[in-house]
Structures are given as C-alpha cells and as structure tokens.
Design a protein around this motif. Sequence first.
Motif, PDB file in Angstrom:
ATOM      1  N   HIS A 321       0.844  -1.203   0.000  1.00 50.77           N
ATOM      2  CA  HIS A 321       0.000   0.000   0.000  1.00 50.77           C
ATOM      3  C   HIS A 321       0.878   1.251   0.000  1.00 50.77           C
ATOM      4  O   HIS A 321       0.977   1.965   1.005  1.00 50.77           O
ATOM      5  CB  HIS A 321      -0.937  -0.002   1.212  1.00 50.77           C
ATOM      6  N   PRO A 322       1.522   1.549  -1.107  1.00 52.55           N
ATOM      7  CA  PRO A 322       2.443   2.690  -1.159  1.00 52.55           C
ATOM      8  C   PRO A 322       1.767   4.031  -0.875  1.00 52.55           C
ATOM      9  O   PRO A 322       2.446   4.985  -0.487  1.00 52.55           O
ATOM     10  CB  PRO A 322       2.984   2.634  -2.590  1.00 52.55           C
ATOM     11  N   GLU A 323       0.445   4.079  -1.045  1.00 50.54           N
ATOM     12  CA  GLU A 323      -0.271   5.335  -0.794  1.00 50.54           C
ATOM     13  C   GLU A 323      -0.229   5.755   0.668  1.00 50.54           C
ATOM     14  O   GLU A 323      -0.515   6.922   1.009  1.00 50.54           O
ATOM     15  CB  GLU A 323      -1.733   5.215  -1.258  1.00 50.54           C
ATOM     16  N   TYR A 324       0.131   4.816   1.557  1.00 49.87           N
ATOM     17  CA  TYR A 324       0.179   5.149   2.981  1.00 49.87           C
ATOM     18  C   TYR A 324       1.595   5.463   3.473  1.00 49.87           C
ATOM     19  O   TYR A 324       1.780   5.799   4.645  1.00 49.87           O
ATOM     20  CB  TYR A 324      -0.405   4.001   3.811  1.00 49.87           C
ATOM     21  N   ARG A 325       2.585   5.370   2.598  1.00 46.41           N
ATOM     22  CA  ARG A 325       3.948   5.708   3.017  1.00 46.41           C
ATOM     23  C   ARG A 325       4.026   7.203   3.346  1.00 46.41           C
ATOM     24  O   ARG A 325       3.507   8.039   2.614  1.00 46.41           O
ATOM     25  CB  ARG A 325       4.950   5.369   1.918  1.00 46.41           C
ATOM     26  N   GLY A 326       4.630   7.499   4.477  1.00 46.13           N
ATOM     27  CA  GLY A 326       4.700   8.879   4.930  1.00 46.13           C
ATOM     28  C   GLY A 326       3.490   9.320   5.724  1.00 46.13           C
ATOM     29  O   GLY A 326       3.502  10.405   6.322  1.00 46.13           O
ATOM     30  N   ARG A 327       2.449   8.488   5.741  1.00 45.27           N
ATOM     31  CA  ARG A 327       1.201   8.862   6.429  1.00 45.27           C
ATOM     32  C   ARG A 327       0.965   8.026   7.684  1.00 45.27           C
ATOM     33  O   ARG A 327       0.164   8.393   8.547  1.00 45.27           O
ATOM     34  CB  ARG A 327       0.006   8.688   5.485  1.00 45.27           C
ATOM     35  N   ALA A 452      -7.639  -1.340   9.088  1.00 40.08           N
ATOM     36  CA  ALA A 452      -7.742  -0.442  10.239  1.00 40.08           C
ATOM     37  C   ALA A 452      -7.663   1.022   9.813  1.00 40.08           C
ATOM     38  O   ALA A 452      -8.439   1.860  10.291  1.00 40.08           O
ATOM     39  CB  ALA A 452      -6.643  -0.755  11.248  1.00 40.08           C
ATOM     40  N   VAL A 453      -6.710   1.349   8.931  1.00 40.51           N
ATOM     41  CA  VAL A 453      -6.530   2.755   8.561  1.00 40.51           C
ATOM     42  C   VAL A 453      -7.593   3.244   7.583  1.00 40.51           C
ATOM     43  O   VAL A 453      -7.788   4.462   7.435  1.00 40.51           O
ATOM     44  CB  VAL A 453      -5.115   3.003   7.972  1.00 40.51           C
ATOM     45  N   SER A 454      -8.309   2.325   6.947  1.00 45.32           N
ATOM     46  CA  SER A 454      -9.348   2.723   5.994  1.00 45.32           C
ATOM     47  C   SER A 454     -10.767   2.549   6.547  1.00 45.32           C
ATOM     48  O   SER A 454     -11.735   2.916   5.880  1.00 45.32           O
ATOM     49  CB  SER A 454      -9.207   1.912   4.697  1.00 45.32           C
ATOM     50  N   MET A 455     -10.878   2.018   7.772  1.00 47.92           N
ATOM     51  CA  MET A 455     -12.194   1.739   8.338  1.00 47.92           C
ATOM     52  C   MET A 455     -12.954   3.031   8.640  1.00 47.92           C
ATOM     53  O   MET A 455     -12.397   3.988   9.174  1.00 47.92           O
ATOM     54  CB  MET A 455     -12.046   0.911   9.623  1.00 47.92           C
TER      55      MET A 455
END
Length: 504
Positions: A321-327, A452-455
């Motif tokens: 899930h590269p879209e969550y890198r840095g987040r 968890a982070v998208s719930m």
Amino acid sequence: MSNRKTLQKLIRKELQEVKFLVVSNREPYVHSRKDDEIVVSRPAGGLALALDPVMQASNGVWIAQGTGDADRETVDEHDHVAVPPENPSYTLRRVWIDEQLQREFYNGMANEGLWPLCHISFVRPTFRPRDWESYRRANQVFADAILEEAGEEAAFVFIQDYHFALLPRMLKQRNPKLIVAQFWHIPWPNAEAFRAFPWKEEILDGLLGNDLLGFQLRYHCTNFLETVDRNIESIVNTEQSNVMRGGHETLVRPFPISIDFDAHVRTAFSSEVQADMEEWRKRLSLDTSGIEFLGIGIDRIDYTKGIPDRLQGFDYFLEQHPEYRGRVQFVQIGVPSRMEIQQYQAVSEEVEKMVDAMNQKWASGSWKPVIFLRQYFTPRQLIALHRLANFCVVTSLHDGMNLVAKEYVASRFDEDGVLILSRFTGAARELGDALLVNPFAIGEIAEAIAQAVSMKQEERRKRMRRMRRDVEENNIYDWAANILSQLLRFEISSAQAEEEEEAQ
C-alpha cells in the motif's frame, strides 16, 4: 457485574475470620534507590496490575520476592511493608531468594523450561536437573513464608502462575486445613507436548494439591485434564472437570482474567493523561510530521509476543500500500525482560535490526515508519499512548490472555480506534470485534493494518463499543469474585465435614 465495592462487600461478609494470602514471584511494588532517595515503582506486567485492586479490596497479605535494591530497608522485622504507599490497604510480605537460586529457579526452570513448554513458540525448552532442584527449594522457601503468615488460623491461599507448581502440595502436607487455589496465567500445553517434561509426576502431584486450579480458557483446562489422565495415577472426571488423587479432589475451572475497567477509564479521562498525550505528541512530532495514522505495539520483549512477525507485517503493508507511506507511523514499545536469558537477548537484537532495516528501506525526509522504544513506561503514559493510537497491534504467537488488548479497549472512552488481535490469545475469545489475525501470516497482519486505517468511523465505533462492553462486564472484580465464590464452597464443605466428624 462486580465492581470494587461489591467485591469488598463479599470479602467483608465471607472472609471476616479468614486470612486471604496471595502468592506470586513478582511483587506489586518495588522500592529502589535513586540518588539519595527511595522511590516506589510498579513492575511491568499484567499480573501485578490485575491483582493489586483485588488486594486493596481484601486487606490481605501479598507474599512475593523482594527484588528492589531498597526493599530490605523498607520492611519491618517481619519483612512486611504496607502498600500502596499513597494509601496503604494491604500488607506486602517479602521473601528473599539468593542470586544462584534465582538464576536456576526463575531464569532456568521457570523461564527456560516451563515457559517455552507451555507456549507454542518454537523455542526448545531446557530442562536441567540442577534447575529443577532449585525450583523445589524456591517453592519450599515460599511455603515456609506462607505457613508462617497463615499461623493456626483459617486461611485462603491464592497462588499465582507457573513458578509455584510444587507449592500447593507442600502446603497441604504441612497444614491440610488451608484452602489452596492456584491460577495458571499462561497456557497449558497439550498432553503430547507435556511428555517432554522430565519430572511429570512430581509437578502434576504438586498442582493436584490445590483445591481449585484455574486457567484462562476451558481449552487449557481440557489439556490439563488429559495430561493428568495420561501421566499420573488419579481419577479424572472430564464432565465435572475435576481430579481425585489420594482421596483429595481438585476442581479445574476456567477464569478469564481482566482489568479494573472503571479505574482505567477514570485515569484515561484525567488531566494527567491529557498532559502525557501532549508529551507523546511532542516526542513523536505528531503535529509537525504530517502523520495521519499512528499504530502501536506494547509488549515485554519476549519471543512469544510475535514482535518480529508484527514488524514484517507492517513492512509488507508499506510494500503493498504505497499510498500510505509517509502517512502511517508505528511505535513499538519493548519493555526489557529476562535479558539474562539468551533467547530474550536474541529477540531484542532481532527487533532492533529489523527496525533499522525498515527505516533505511522506507524513510523519506523526516518520516521514519517505525520508532522502537526499548524502555519501561508507566501505566498512565501507556494509557495516553492508547488514546492517541489509531490502531493497536497484538500479535502474540501464544498467550494465556493478553491484557494489553483489554487495556487499549478500556482507554478508548471516545469509542474510536481499532484493535488488531492474534487469534492465539485468550483475549480473542472475548474480543471478537477486533480484527483477528494469524500472527504467523504477515499477509493477514498487513491486510488488517490496511483495514484499520481505511475503516469508517461508524464501523470503528460500533466495534469498539461492543468490545468495551465486554471488558466492562467481565472485569477483574468478576474474575476475583468467581474464584472467591468457588473457594467459599470449600470452606463450607470443610466445615460440614468437621461437624460430621465431631458428631461421630
């Protein structure tokens, strides 16, 4: 549902003339020197935190090993000290174990032998004859202290955990009038795994000295009954869940342990926790780093806790899930534990190397994906971290219960946050609204983090609300009241037997 007041009423009503003695290896309060002052701390670990409110309600005596460098200075001539220090309500009786005995009894037999035997963690147990002899001697040291505290009066003795498997029989042989119960906090292995233990009959005979033997789960009770049936002369009744040996009955029952939910919530609401949250924000640079999601893991450094597997799962999550890198940032707290044992040193070193490798692999600008804090934090500081965390990961490879999971849930009075929980914990039997994972499957861990982070908030709150209700209804006082109710049956039965004997 019980609380502190209802437990106190039960104790005052039923235990007016009976001493209540709790026995554990680890003490609930430690006195240590810091510069020219003596400071009091509470050791890391669920047992002390769970039992302390029970003892405050009972006004009993807690017998445990003195380990602080100022412990001897703070006891009286009977090795007693009143605790808690801020509001004394029960007595701590300290027992002294010399360095060699501690090394062979605690590090050796208890933690290199019984601990890996009872946990499915793929670490080979070590059984040294010298360690077993020291285990016997340490149990005898505690037996002497308990018998001294009990005196000639009626007493309930409540023994904690796997350090004292021989203690019940020692007590019963010297004072048959004692009512003895033991709670085995860790799992009990299946009968086939137990075959590896060299002193099978002696340890089982020791445990069958109990009037009541408690485990976290019925599954562990079933394993124990089958182990007894295969290894020692006795009559095992699986339907009634009891064992008869030498004319003595031992009841075997499940008692899932929990926490003081109400006290935990009060602390979570406190202004002190608010201040600790601000400290965490500064320490982790949460307000300036652009972090949107904070994940946490809180454990003793122990090979059964699955910390390397958890980090591999987080690494795979960042890969998939590269879209969550840095987040997303993950904070792993590792409280040093049993570092004299090579396997514990090895897992600590492994975690440090994994964290360094992940940070080198994924770090960008000021963002590091993992922060590893290898130190002790107070319960209040951990509650503050619970409140900040969007998700908490518990990936034990095998655990009797795991109170970290329940503590995270209790901290979240805002009904937010997601718990990711190993299926191989006792807590998973109660907290079905957690995201349950196989801790050996890093893909499942990664997917649970993504979930968890998208719930959605509505789903998070629905799950957390149900878990909080479960922890509130099955709290530490219910656990203690259930065990006490079982013990009181023995007192009644013993009194009736004495009356019948006198009548004859």
